[in-house]
Design a protein around this motif. Structure first.
Motif, PDB file in Angstrom:
ATOM      1  N   ALA A  57      55.941 -34.106 119.660  1.00  0.00           N
ATOM      2  CA  ALA A  57      57.407 -34.753 119.469  1.00  0.00           C
ATOM      3  C   ALA A  57      57.014 -34.677 117.602  1.00  0.00           C
ATOM      4  CB  ALA A  57      57.228 -36.137 119.325  1.00  0.00           C
ATOM      5  N   LEU A  69      60.603 -37.238 119.000  1.00  0.00           N
ATOM      6  CA  LEU A  69      61.359 -36.759 120.079  1.00  0.00           C
ATOM      7  C   LEU A  69      60.078 -35.489 120.112  1.00  0.00           C
ATOM      8  CD1 LEU A  69      64.629 -37.360 119.850  1.00  0.00           C
ATOM      9  CD2 LEU A  69      63.246 -39.086 121.269  1.00  0.00           C
ATOM     10  N   THR A  70      60.865 -34.213 121.292  1.00  0.00           N
ATOM     11  CA  THR A  70      60.236 -32.994 122.000  1.00  0.00           C
ATOM     12  C   THR A  70      61.517 -32.482 122.497  1.00  0.00           C
ATOM     13  OG1 THR A  70      58.456 -31.602 122.259  1.00  0.00           O
ATOM     14  CG2 THR A  70      58.630 -33.425 123.308  1.00  0.00           C
ATOM     15  N   SER A 100      65.687 -35.179 125.476  1.00  0.00           N
ATOM     16  CA  SER A 100      64.401 -35.022 124.876  1.00  0.00           C
ATOM     17  C   SER A 100      63.861 -34.825 126.688  1.00  0.00           C
ATOM     18  CB  SER A 100      63.273 -35.906 124.558  1.00  0.00           C
ATOM     19  OG  SER A 100      61.904 -36.407 123.913  1.00  0.00           O
TER      20      SER A 100
END
Length: 385
Positions: A57, A69-70, A100
């Motif tokens: 992330a 987040l990713t 995300s």
């Protein structure tokens, strides 16, 4: 039941949503269900056996905080594979409008899906901007949960529709059975106030608490402030009066084992948060551990503390009000004893033994009411035309 749970936030940094997700998974597994959790996590980050990493992330400012987040095509492919391999009876997505893993799961999911909304954002340009883009995914939802009335209003204001309120849960007995640590425990001459949160995040309110300390120290010279949480202690104390710095004991991030012991050791737990809170799980944890709670008068906190019947409030962002209430509490052992008893009774209403069964009832309703898409319908996936 085979249950897939998705969290948008990285397990690398402790946070309320992931604590909720992890505890819910453990509670469901304890009841005999098969559970898999998908969330971002860096390589090498220790995670429970039931957690699958969606990848590394990156930090992103969000809702007055910084979330990890990713997002993107590689992560989307991982999300799709996890869904396809899971064979889930229901998928439970947390914070589905966060850019995300949760949003990607909403794009890819087919079948019964439940969403939980944690965030309180009554004014959000991002939600207004993304509303139309997200609508096709939100239409897939079989049921919506909000952890509080504040979170529910975010749903009704920005996304349309409604949500059933099911609060965050706590394993109350893990906190109620905690043994105080002698070095943290207060005495009549040297009482302790505890604060727990990200110390350099303004909305957690440590600056407000520090500004209240000079008056508290004039009235109670031996007062100690136990500050726990990640962040730069020197930065947090920069510019503070010498007596305030001397009274602060900066503990850094505490372990899951020490967190209940810290709360059980405090004469008062202070939550000076200034905004952006939709619930207040730390208040429940503190009450479970037997700590009298003093909190800002945010709407979410007032609801958790039953409008001051099981805890004390001060005016938000008002150091003088905070100091006055803290001094009053610390000088009144009878009141603190009552708050300990009433707080523990209130906390038991939020025990996972209660909350999990309410969530399971939503799962069962979502599964029973699910209608597969019409034959030939093409569901949108990341990267599809």
């Amino acid at each position: 039941m085979r249950i897939g749970i998705v969290s948008p936030y990285s397990f690398d940094v402790p946070g309320g949503v992931n604590l909720h997700v992890q505890d819910l998974a453990e509670s469901l597994i304890g009841l005999g269900h098969e559970v898999s959790v998908l969330a971002p996590a860096d390589d090498g980050t220790p995670v429970p056996d039931f957690v699958t990493s969606a990848g590394k992330a990156v930090p992103v400012p969000y809702n007055g905080s910084v979330s990890r987040l990713t997002f993107g095509p590689v992560t989307a492919a991982r999300v799709s594979r996890w869904i396809e391999r899971g064979g889930f009876d229901v998928i439970h997505v947390h914070e589905p409008i966060t850019t995300s893993v949760s949003m990607l799961a909403m794009f890819a999911v087919e079948g019964p899906v439940v969403a939980t909304f944690h965030t309180s954002q009554l004014r959000s340009r991002l939600l207004v901007t993304l509303g139309g883009f997200l609508q096709p995914s939100l239409e897939k939802l079989s049921a919506r949960i909000a952890v509080s009335e504040d979170a529910r209003r975010t749903v009704t204001t920005h996304l349309g529709g409604d949500a059933v309120i099911i609060p965050n849960g706590v394993f109350v007995d893990r906190f109620a059975g905690a043994t105080p640590r002698p070095e943290w425990q207060g005495t009549p001459e040297r009482p302790t106030i505890a604060f727990l949160g990200r110390i350099n995040e303004p909305r957690k309110g440590l600056p407000v608490l520090l500004r209240a300390m000079p008056r508290m120290l004039r009235e109670i010279p031996g007062l100690r402030l136990l500050v726990a949480g990640p962040g730069d202690a020197k930065e947090a104390l920069a510019g503070q009066p010498r007596e305030v710095v001397a009274a602060c004991e900066m503990l850094g991030a505490v372990s899951d084992a020490d967190k209940p012991r810290l709360l059980a050791s405090a004469d008062v737990y202070c939550a000076p948060n200034t905004g952006g809170e939709s619930f207040g799980i730390i208040l429940i944890e503190a009450m479970s551990a037997g700590a009298p709670v003093l909190a800002s008068d945010l709407g979410a906190f007032r609801r958790v503390l039953d409008d001051g019947r099981v805890g004390a409030h001060f005016r938000n962002e008002d150091p003088e009000s905070l100091a006055a209430e803290a001094i009053s509490l610390l000088r009144d052992e009878t009141r603190r004893a009552r708050l300990r008893a009433d707080g523990l009774a209130r906390a038991r209403q939020f025990d996972w033994s209660v909350v999990t069964h309410e969530i399971l009832a939503v799962y069962e309703t979502a599964i029973a009411g699910y209608a597969p898409p019409a034959s030939g319908r093409t569901l949108r996936r990341w990267g599809s035309g």
